[in-house]
Design an enzyme around this catalytic site. Structure first.
Site, mmCIF file in Angstrom:
data_model
loop_
_atom_site.group_PDB
_atom_site.id
_atom_site.type_symbol
_atom_site.label_atom_id
_atom_site.label_comp_id
_atom_site.label_asym_id
_atom_site.label_seq_id
_atom_site.Cartn_x
_atom_site.Cartn_y
_atom_site.Cartn_z
ATOM 1 N N ARG A 53 16.507 15.290 5.092
ATOM 2 C CA ARG A 53 15.499 15.241 6.162
ATOM 3 C C ARG A 53 15.544 13.886 6.877
ATOM 4 N NH1 ARG A 53 10.188 14.540 5.241
ATOM 5 N NH2 ARG A 53 10.272 15.354 3.127
ATOM 6 N N TYR A 105 11.151 21.037 33.091
ATOM 7 C CA TYR A 105 11.341 22.166 32.177
ATOM 8 C C TYR A 105 9.966 22.705 31.766
ATOM 9 C CZ TYR A 105 12.420 24.862 28.078
ATOM 10 O OH TYR A 105 12.477 25.879 27.165
ATOM 11 N N ASP A 178 14.773 13.019 30.697
ATOM 12 C CA ASP A 178 15.428 14.246 30.250
ATOM 13 C C ASP A 178 16.666 14.398 31.125
ATOM 14 O OD1 ASP A 178 16.335 16.819 29.828
ATOM 15 O OD2 ASP A 178 14.338 17.709 29.669
ATOM 16 N N LYS A 203 22.404 22.888 25.463
ATOM 17 C CA LYS A 203 23.037 23.212 26.754
ATOM 18 C C LYS A 203 24.466 22.660 26.780
ATOM 19 C CE LYS A 203 18.777 24.433 27.391
ATOM 20 N NZ LYS A 203 18.338 25.667 26.792
HETATM 21 C C1 LIG Z 1 15.819 20.437 31.028
HETATM 22 C C2 LIG Z 1 15.463 20.964 29.669
HETATM 23 N N1 LIG Z 1 14.832 20.160 28.798
HETATM 24 C C3 LIG Z 1 14.466 20.587 27.578
HETATM 25 C C4 LIG Z 1 14.713 21.880 27.175
HETATM 26 C C5 LIG Z 1 14.283 22.343 25.811
HETATM 27 O O1 LIG Z 1 15.413 22.429 24.977
HETATM 28 P P1 LIG Z 1 15.536 23.440 23.742
HETATM 29 O O2 LIG Z 1 15.544 24.830 24.297
HETATM 30 O O3 LIG Z 1 16.823 23.017 23.101
HETATM 31 O O4 LIG Z 1 14.363 23.197 22.869
HETATM 32 C C6 LIG Z 1 15.368 22.748 28.049
HETATM 33 C C7 LIG Z 1 15.627 24.146 27.662
HETATM 34 O O5 LIG Z 1 15.987 24.971 28.474
HETATM 35 C C8 LIG Z 1 15.748 22.281 29.324
HETATM 36 O O6 LIG Z 1 16.370 23.071 30.215
#
Ligand SMILES: Cc1ncc(COP(=O)(O)O)c(C=O)c1O
Length: 382
Positions: A53, A105, A178, A203
């Site tokens: 962990r 997001y 992000d 992604k």
């Molecule tokens: C820009 C962005 N940030 C964060 C996330 C969240 O990621 P996860 O689906 O791996 O939790 C996504 C998911 O689509 C995303 O497109």
């Protein structure tokens, strides 16, 4: 004469996953360490790992590679992008003030709003890239963190990273970016002054649609970074060794995939812009995009694999076009080898700022002409 001391390019380092070789077997590909526990020395200390962990040898290499790609002091992997993002917010301390963009997001925006309603944080949403609005928000109350997402999912709004950093730092706030859509191939936010960069590694970093993972990388060690580490260990939102191994394998081809899909996305965006039926195309690589110049100044080698477009009808028309596509698969997520299409308004619900006629494309690495033919036939069919 070439010098042997020149550091290899990031592309070379990534293709070789840091050039790691197993000390015992000389294997080029690392093993998957499934053990959750590690033996202590007779004096009680841990000569290797401790408990999975906190750390696991299988994800240490992927973390080290990401840190190298981002120019970071250190990177941490998480069980998902959401686990990474929420660890940052929960590490801030009670009732900390957070400024985030209106368009981002949607699951994270929704989660931030819920945290704000419960009093865990104080949240202000500002228009993406509106520096005057950001300045006013920063001046109104002490702020702990400014969250940015550029380009933003799914509207592709672009935020000037350096300008945001200057404003936030002057007001004593840290900046977290992000950078999922930009990837470390196109943008290195830490070089532009960002404190912590976040990725949904689900992604492009993994790139094959078979791993859920998240990552954070920090410019420097700090109290906040140590609190984030504590969040990961305390909640156990770590990545499993199998997923970490797959992620590292996917990352070896990051540059090839990202450059190919970004080149395809540019062609797809231009082809959509040429169609009179299409009301709007959102892609930072288009000259018509309001954030094009800023994107050019902070993105290199392409503008990412996401393209959104408005079909110029109602939501039903958009859905009909999506379901008429044959090569594009109607599915969520982005950054896979195969191209995907999604009607975001129906996913995000009535509070979504996304227009009802918007379709989001995640452009893959197929042949660009095939993708354009598929889009054109779907538009014609609808
Ligand atoms: C820009 C962005 N940030 C964060 C996330 C969240 O990621 P996860 O689906 O791996 O939790 C996504 C998911 O689509 C995303 O497109």
């Amino acid at each position: 004469m070439s010098s042997n001391t020149r550091k290899p390019n990031r592309r070379s380092i990534t293709a070789q996953a840091l050039g790691w070789i197993d000390g015992t077997t000389r294997a080029l590909v690392p093993p998957i360490h499934t053990s959750t526990s590690y033996e202590r020395s007779p004096d009680g200390s841990w000569p290797g790992a401790e408990y999975t962990r906190d750390d696991n040898p299988t994800y240490l290499q992927a973390e080290a590679l990401l840190a190298e790609l981002e120019g970071a002091e250190e990177a941490l992997l998480f069980a998902s992008g959401m686990a990474a993002a929420t660890a940052v917010i929960d590490a801030l301390g009670p009732a900390s003030r957070v400024i985030a963009p209106q368009k981002m997001y949607w699951s994270l925006r929704h989660w931030l709003q819920e945290r704000a309603e419960s009093g865990a944080i104080r949240l202000e949403l500002v228009d993406n890239g509106d520096s005057q609005a950001l300045e006013a928000a920063l001046a109104s109350e002490p702020t702990r963190l400014v969250w940015i997402e550029t380009p933003a999912n799914p509207t592709l709004d672009v935020t000037d990273i350096r300008e945001t950093v200057d404003l936030a730092h002057a007001a004593g706030a840290v900046v977290v970016a992000d950078s999922t859509l930009a990837t470390p191939v196109h943008t290195r936010p830490l070089d532009l002054g960002v404190d912590i960069v976040m990725h949904s590694a689900t992604k492009q970093l993994n790139g094959h649609g078979d791993v859920l993972a998240g990552a954070l990388a920090t410019a420097a060690d700090s109290d906040l970074w140590r609190a984030i580490r504590g969040q990961r260990s305390g909640r156990g939102g770590v990545l499993g060794p199998f997923e970490a191994w797959l992620l590292l394998r996917g990352m070896r081809t990051l540059f090839l995939r990202v450059e190919a899909s970004s080149a395809n996305a540019q062609r797809v965006a231009e082809a959509l812009e040429a169609r009179s039926e299409v009301r709007a195309v959102y892609y930072p690589g288009l000259r018509s995009h309001p954030g094009h110049e800023v994107a050019r100044s902070q993105m290199t080698g392409g503008f990412g694999s996401m393209v959104s477009f408005c079909v110029g009808g109602d939501a039903e028309t958009a859905l009909r076009i999506a379901s008429s596509m044959k090569l594009f698969k109607q599915a969520t997520s982005l950054g896979h080898t195969e191209s995907l299409v999604e009607h975001r308004a129906s996913v995000e619900g009535p509070s979504s700022p996304v227009p009802g006629d918007l379709l989001r494309l995640s452009v893959g690495i197929e042949d660009a002409s095939d993708l354009i033919d598929d889009l054109y036939q779907a538009i014609a069919a609808a």
